[in-house]
Scaffold this active site. Structure first.
Site, mmCIF file in Angstrom:
data_model
loop_
_atom_site.group_PDB
_atom_site.id
_atom_site.type_symbol
_atom_site.label_atom_id
_atom_site.label_comp_id
_atom_site.label_asym_id
_atom_site.label_seq_id
_atom_site.Cartn_x
_atom_site.Cartn_y
_atom_site.Cartn_z
ATOM 1 N N CYS A 308 0.813 -1.218 0.000
ATOM 2 C CA CYS A 308 0.000 0.000 0.000
ATOM 3 C C CYS A 308 0.844 1.265 0.000
ATOM 4 O O CYS A 308 0.622 2.181 -0.800
ATOM 5 C CB CYS A 308 -0.972 -0.024 1.181
ATOM 6 S SG CYS A 308 -0.200 -0.046 2.821
ATOM 7 N N HIS A 362 -2.706 0.942 6.814
ATOM 8 C CA HIS A 362 -3.017 0.916 5.381
ATOM 9 C C HIS A 362 -3.154 2.347 4.879
ATOM 10 O O HIS A 362 -3.620 3.230 5.597
ATOM 11 C CB HIS A 362 -4.325 0.146 5.138
ATOM 12 C CG HIS A 362 -4.600 -0.125 3.682
ATOM 13 N ND1 HIS A 362 -3.809 -0.958 2.925
ATOM 14 C CD2 HIS A 362 -5.572 0.330 2.847
ATOM 15 C CE1 HIS A 362 -4.294 -1.014 1.690
ATOM 16 N NE2 HIS A 362 -5.361 -0.229 1.613
ATOM 17 N N HIS A 374 -5.763 1.726 -4.423
ATOM 18 C CA HIS A 374 -4.841 1.238 -3.393
ATOM 19 C C HIS A 374 -4.392 -0.181 -3.691
ATOM 20 O O HIS A 374 -5.043 -0.917 -4.430
ATOM 21 C CB HIS A 374 -5.489 1.307 -1.995
ATOM 22 C CG HIS A 374 -6.786 0.571 -1.864
ATOM 23 N ND1 HIS A 374 -7.225 0.018 -0.686
ATOM 24 C CD2 HIS A 374 -7.771 0.305 -2.765
ATOM 25 C CE1 HIS A 374 -8.401 -0.553 -0.860
ATOM 26 N NE2 HIS A 374 -8.758 -0.385 -2.098
#
Length: 400
Positions: A308, A362, A374
């Protein structure tokens, strides 16, 4: 291709895992993957197996990201503790030099005080077991000046305080080292569990893949349509912002030419950051260009493998902005810049979007229309989706 039965693996992984809560959260055990009937051919049954396998893999991926965030946080605290210990060592060494100077000054004073008779300095020195004993005898004999005695006492007190701090920090260093080892081991075990779960999902039969191909294509087409619509809206918004910036620049130029050297500062918009419309568009385009790239924790191989924060690091680099490849530190940078927005309605295309509590685990890129791009974990890779408030949404913003 034969389906893989993973009950035995998951039971073993649950026994090995240091973090016992993982087993409770993910429900590790016989229910992790529903056994597949030997001759199951119906699409509904196959679809249910895929969805459950993906759901469990998502849970493992999220837990793995949180474990990585814990390791990063502990490693950072350990680094700061070790730096403070090094500072204390320098302070202690300097204080010891000051104490030695005070002792030397005291010795000179004693020599002057006793060289003409009375109590023999040699006698006192020979009868003293240590420097502490010497100063005690001199003090109680009334031969040491109060100022010198107080100076030595003050230096000793400071030395004791520094050494106490050093001991406390050394103990904390040992605790953090042990904790980091445990967290790292837990993360490695979780990585192994995630990798095997990913292997199971990837190893589903050709029959299953063929049965679901049409549905996947339809879903991909719908996702592509949504992403294009979000990107179109983002493009329109960014073009509007760019036009406003150009108009503001023209106004500044006109005002500057009419008033000599005087300039007018254009407000930044309060918490929006200093990203230009062109930079925001570049960030969104760079993120979208990686759709379909596979996920791997810690990876930074644009076009091949990304995690990420690797995706966000790559996208911002294309706009000429360097950010740290770690989601928690990217969050800290946004906070430090005063640009954190806690409401999705305030987000702008190109902003970073953060998830995780208490540690950031994240990060994504906002592309507009309530959607993000993402690197969404094993089995999913880089993709677009809606902002997910059920994933401990923490807000977003730009790091500059």
């Amino acid at each position: 291709m034969k389906l893989i039965h993973t009950n035995a693996f998951l039971a073993g992984a649950a026994r090995r895992c240091v973090a016992a809560t993982l087993a409770v959260t993910l429900g590790l055990g016989s229910a992790f993957i529903v056994p597949v009937p030997a001759f199951a051919t119906e699409t509904d049954d196959l679809q249910a197996q895929v969805e459950e396998a993906q759901e469990r893999l998502d849970s493992l991926t999220h837990q793995l990201e949180e474990a990585q965030a814990q390791v990063d946080a502990t490693a950072l605290e350990l680094e700061e503790t070790q730096a403070r210990i090094a500072e204390l060592e320098d302070e202690i060494a300097a204080n010891q030099e000051e104490l030695a100077a005070a002792q030397s000054e005291l010795a000179d004073h004693v020599a002057d005080s006793y060289k003409t008779g009375g109590i023999s300095l040699v006698t006192i020195l020979l009868s003293s077991d240590s420097f502490n004993d010497l100063t005690s005898q001199l003090y109680y004999a009334g031969r040491v000046a109060d100022a010198e005695s107080n100076q030595i006492s003050s230096v000793r007190d400071l030395q004791a305080e520094l050494e106490a701090q050093q001991t406390e920090l050394t103990d904390r260093e040992a605790e953090l080292t042990t904790l980091l080892d445990e967290q790292t081991q837990s993360q490695e075990e979780m990585e192994a569990a995630t990798a095997e779960a990913n292997s199971y999902l990837n190893g589903l039969s050709d029959e299953l893949q063929a049965a679901l191909e049409a549905e996947r294509q339809a879903a991909a087409e719908e996702e592509r349509r949504r992403a294009e619509e979000a990107a179109r809206q983002a493009q329109e918004e960014l073009e509007r912002q760019q036009q406003e910036e150009e108009q503001q620049q023209q106004q500044q130029g006109q005002q500057g030419s009419s008033s000599g050297n005087e300039t007018v500062e254009v407000p930044s918009g309060g918490g929006s950051g200093s990203l230009t419309a062109a930079q925001r568009q570049t960030i969104v385009n760079a993120g979208m260009s990686q759709i379909g790239v596979d996920y791997a924790l810690g990876a930074y191989q644009p076009g091949v493998l990304l995690d990420c924060s690797g995706l966000t690091t790559y996208a911002y680099a294309q706009a000429g902005i360097s950010i740290i490849h770690q989601s928690g530190r990217q969050f800290n940078t946004v906070v430090a810049a005063g640009n954190l927005k806690t409401s999705m309605s305030d987000l702008e295309p190109g902003d970073l979007v953060f998830y995780g509590r208490p540690n950031i685990s994240h990060v994504a890129i906002y592309i507009g229309g309530g959607r993000i791009v993402h690197a969404n974990g094993y089995g999913r890779g880089v993709m677009t989706s809606r902002v997910d408030y059920n994933r401990n949404f923490r807000g977003g913003g730009s790091p500059i």
